[in-house]
Motif scaffolding. Structure first.
Motif, PDB file in Angstrom:
ATOM      1  N   ALA A 228      24.639  39.781  37.399  1.00 11.40           N
ATOM      2  CA  ALA A 228      24.258  38.613  36.594  1.00 11.40           C
ATOM      3  C   ALA A 228      25.100  38.537  35.328  1.00 11.40           C
ATOM      4  CB  ALA A 228      22.768  38.682  36.249  1.00 11.40           C
ATOM      5  N   ILE A 229      25.285  39.670  34.669  1.00 13.32           N
ATOM      6  CA  ILE A 229      26.126  39.689  33.463  1.00 13.32           C
ATOM      7  C   ILE A 229      27.562  39.334  33.821  1.00 13.32           C
ATOM      8  CG2 ILE A 229      27.097  41.210  31.688  1.00 13.32           C
ATOM      9  CD1 ILE A 229      24.362  42.645  31.677  1.00 13.32           C
ATOM     10  N   GLY A 230      28.044  39.830  34.956  1.00 13.21           N
ATOM     11  CA  GLY A 230      29.406  39.507  35.398  1.00 13.21           C
ATOM     12  C   GLY A 230      29.608  38.017  35.621  1.00 13.21           C
ATOM     13  N   PHE A 231      28.637  37.371  36.274  1.00 14.07           N
ATOM     14  CA  PHE A 231      28.750  35.929  36.495  1.00 14.07           C
ATOM     15  C   PHE A 231      28.665  35.154  35.185  1.00 14.07           C
ATOM     16  CE2 PHE A 231      27.654  36.467  41.111  1.00 14.07           C
ATOM     17  CZ  PHE A 231      28.770  35.819  41.601  1.00 14.07           C
ATOM     18  N   LEU A 232      27.887  35.653  34.230  1.00 15.41           N
ATOM     19  CA  LEU A 232      27.758  34.962  32.942  1.00 15.41           C
ATOM     20  C   LEU A 232      29.022  35.052  32.096  1.00 15.41           C
ATOM     21  CD1 LEU A 232      24.104  35.877  31.878  1.00 15.41           C
ATOM     22  CD2 LEU A 232      24.965  33.642  32.595  1.00 15.41           C
ATOM     23  N   ILE A 233      29.673  36.216  32.095  1.00 17.05           N
ATOM     24  CA  ILE A 233      30.845  36.379  31.219  1.00 17.05           C
ATOM     25  C   ILE A 233      32.161  36.057  31.916  1.00 17.05           C
ATOM     26  CG2 ILE A 233      29.696  38.090  29.790  1.00 17.05           C
ATOM     27  CD1 ILE A 233      31.513  40.186  31.088  1.00 17.05           C
ATOM     28  N   GLU A 234      32.131  35.800  33.226  1.00 16.22           N
ATOM     29  CA  GLU A 234      33.385  35.501  33.937  1.00 16.22           C
ATOM     30  C   GLU A 234      34.159  34.332  33.330  1.00 16.22           C
ATOM     31  OE1 GLU A 234      35.179  34.090  38.211  1.00 16.22           O
ATOM     32  OE2 GLU A 234      33.072  33.774  37.747  1.00 16.22           O
ATOM     33  N   PRO A 235      33.533  33.206  33.025  1.00 22.17           N
ATOM     34  CA  PRO A 235      34.316  32.112  32.450  1.00 22.17           C
ATOM     35  C   PRO A 235      34.934  32.451  31.095  1.00 22.17           C
ATOM     36  CG  PRO A 235      32.153  31.321  33.165  1.00 22.17           C
ATOM     37  CD  PRO A 235      32.141  32.798  33.274  1.00 22.17           C
ATOM     38  N   LEU A 236      34.311  33.363  30.373  1.00 19.60           N
ATOM     39  CA  LEU A 236      34.814  33.710  29.043  1.00 19.60           C
ATOM     40  C   LEU A 236      36.018  34.643  29.086  1.00 19.60           C
ATOM     41  CD1 LEU A 236      31.337  34.364  27.379  1.00 19.60           C
ATOM     42  CD2 LEU A 236      32.691  32.269  27.285  1.00 19.60           C
ATOM     43  N   VAL A 237      36.069  35.535  30.061  1.00 22.32           N
ATOM     44  CA  VAL A 237      37.119  36.561  30.072  1.00 22.32           C
ATOM     45  C   VAL A 237      38.139  36.369  31.182  1.00 22.32           C
ATOM     46  CG1 VAL A 237      35.620  38.283  29.017  1.00 22.32           C
ATOM     47  CG2 VAL A 237      35.772  38.150  31.496  1.00 22.32           C
ATOM     48  N   LYS A 238      37.964  35.361  32.017  1.00 16.05           N
ATOM     49  CA  LYS A 238      38.839  35.192  33.176  1.00 16.05           C
ATOM     50  C   LYS A 238      40.297  35.015  32.764  1.00 16.05           C
ATOM     51  CE  LYS A 238      39.302  32.768  37.514  1.00 16.05           C
ATOM     52  NZ  LYS A 238      38.683  31.882  38.464  1.00 16.05           N
ATOM     53  N   GLY A 239      40.569  34.198  31.772  1.00 17.44           N
ATOM     54  CA  GLY A 239      41.939  33.957  31.337  1.00 17.44           C
ATOM     55  C   GLY A 239      42.619  35.209  30.806  1.00 17.44           C
ATOM     56  N   GLN A 240      41.909  35.967  29.996  1.00 17.30           N
ATOM     57  CA  GLN A 240      42.491  37.177  29.425  1.00 17.30           C
ATOM     58  C   GLN A 240      42.732  38.243  30.482  1.00 17.30           C
ATOM     59  OE1 GLN A 240      39.713  35.746  28.148  1.00 17.30           O
ATOM     60  NE2 GLN A 240      40.304  35.047  26.122  1.00 17.30           N
ATOM     61  N   LEU A 241      41.792  38.394  31.422  1.00 17.70           N
ATOM     62  CA  LEU A 241      41.958  39.413  32.448  1.00 17.70           C
ATOM     63  C   LEU A 241      43.027  39.037  33.469  1.00 17.70           C
ATOM     64  CD1 LEU A 241      38.289  40.569  33.086  1.00 17.70           C
ATOM     65  CD2 LEU A 241      40.113  41.794  31.934  1.00 17.70           C
ATOM     66  N   GLU A 242      43.209  37.754  33.714  1.00 21.79           N
ATOM     67  CA  GLU A 242      44.251  37.349  34.664  1.00 21.79           C
ATOM     68  C   GLU A 242      45.645  37.653  34.131  1.00 21.79           C
ATOM     69  OE1 GLU A 242      43.472  33.270  35.678  1.00 21.79           O
ATOM     70  OE2 GLU A 242      42.219  33.851  37.381  1.00 21.79           O
ATOM     71  N   THR A 243      45.830  37.630  32.819  1.00 17.29           N
ATOM     72  CA  THR A 243      47.148  37.955  32.271  1.00 17.29           C
ATOM     73  C   THR A 243      47.464  39.437  32.445  1.00 17.29           C
ATOM     74  OG1 THR A 243      46.237  38.312  30.061  1.00 17.29           O
ATOM     75  CG2 THR A 243      47.073  36.106  30.571  1.00 17.29           C
ATOM     76  N   VAL A 244      46.461  40.287  32.432  1.00 16.08           N
ATOM     77  CA  VAL A 244      46.685  41.719  32.581  1.00 16.08           C
ATOM     78  C   VAL A 244      46.651  42.149  34.040  1.00 16.08           C
ATOM     79  CG1 VAL A 244      45.784  44.000  31.997  1.00 16.08           C
ATOM     80  CG2 VAL A 244      45.733  42.182  30.305  1.00 16.08           C
ATOM     81  N   LEU A 245      45.634  41.719  34.774  1.00 15.01           N
ATOM     82  CA  LEU A 245      45.441  42.173  36.147  1.00 15.01           C
ATOM     83  C   LEU A 245      46.145  41.309  37.183  1.00 15.01           C
ATOM     84  CD1 LEU A 245      41.631  43.015  35.981  1.00 15.01           C
ATOM     85  CD2 LEU A 245      43.558  44.573  35.740  1.00 15.01           C
ATOM     86  N   GLY A 246      46.540  40.124  36.823  1.00 14.33           N
ATOM     87  CA  GLY A 246      47.160  39.216  37.782  1.00 14.33           C
ATOM     88  C   GLY A 246      46.164  38.240  38.382  1.00 14.33           C
ATOM     89  N   PHE A 247      44.934  38.679  38.598  1.00 14.58           N
ATOM     90  CA  PHE A 247      43.880  37.808  39.090  1.00 14.58           C
ATOM     91  C   PHE A 247      42.547  38.388  38.674  1.00 14.58           C
ATOM     92  CE2 PHE A 247      44.129  41.059  42.254  1.00 14.58           C
ATOM     93  CZ  PHE A 247      42.824  41.248  42.677  1.00 14.58           C
ATOM     94  N   PHE A 248      41.565  37.534  38.560  1.00 13.98           N
ATOM     95  CA  PHE A 248      40.198  37.973  38.322  1.00 13.98           C
ATOM     96  C   PHE A 248      39.299  36.884  38.864  1.00 13.98           C
ATOM     97  CE2 PHE A 248      36.264  38.199  35.857  1.00 13.98           C
ATOM     98  CZ  PHE A 248      35.906  39.505  36.119  1.00 13.98           C
TER      99      PHE A 248
END
Length: 170
Positions: free
Chosen positions: A108-128
């Motif tokens: 539940a926490i993952g689904f809630l914070i996904e829109p907030l951190v998706k852009g930052q994590l995609e730059t590091v991991l390539g995808f999220f």
């Protein structure tokens, strides 16, 4: 141009980009940005493995403490005629339930914070991407974790001598 002119001199030059030079200067030893990103993924994987191992230890500790607190209740249930297999299932079920509750909260926490951190994590991991398939996989892993960490306490509950367990009551 610079490398070609100084190749035959006693002080040959080897030019590099400013990014590669700054990485080399700080002692990380990466030669290109691509190597650096690949090593970041390896480091992130190693950190996640350490976190998962820690979660396994914490889950085992919680289940073990929950079992230890319930020894008198389990002994009372045995003295009332409950079968060993029922107590085994009860302890395993509690272990799976505890791990599943933690997994559901984390999902539940993952689904809630996904829109907030998706852009930052995609730059590091390539995808999220957090999908329902990932949530189902996490739930399955949590249930397997609950089964594996609850197995030893459940076996102890199955073999629990009534007189010994009731004697330890505080």
């Amino acid at each position: 141009y610079l490398d070609g002119n100084l190749v035959a001199s006693s002080t040959a030059a080897n030019t590099a980009t400013s990014t590669a030079w700054s990485i080399f200067r700080f002692g990380w030893g990466f030669s290109t940005n691509q190597d650096f990103n690949g090593d970041i993924a390896l480091i992130a994987s190693m950190i996640l493995a350490a976190v998962f191992f820690t979660i396994v230890l914490l889950a085992a500790n919680v289940v073990s403490l929950a079992f230890r607190e319930r020894i008198p209740e389990l002994a009372t249930m045995k003295s009332l005629g409950f079968r060993d297999a029922f107590l085994f299932g009860l302890v395993i079920g509690e272990s799976i339930l505890l791990c599943s509750i933690g997994a559901v909260a984390g999902i539940a926490i993952g689904f809630l914070i996904e829109p907030l951190v998706k852009g930052q994590l995609e730059t590091v991991l390539g995808f999220f991407d957090m999908t329902w398939l990932h949530a189902a996989q996490a739930t399955g892993i949590a249930m397997f974790l609950g089964l594996s960490v609850g197995l030893l306490p459940a076996l102890r509950a199955r073999r629990l001598p009534i007189a010994f367990a009731l004697r330890e009551r505080d």
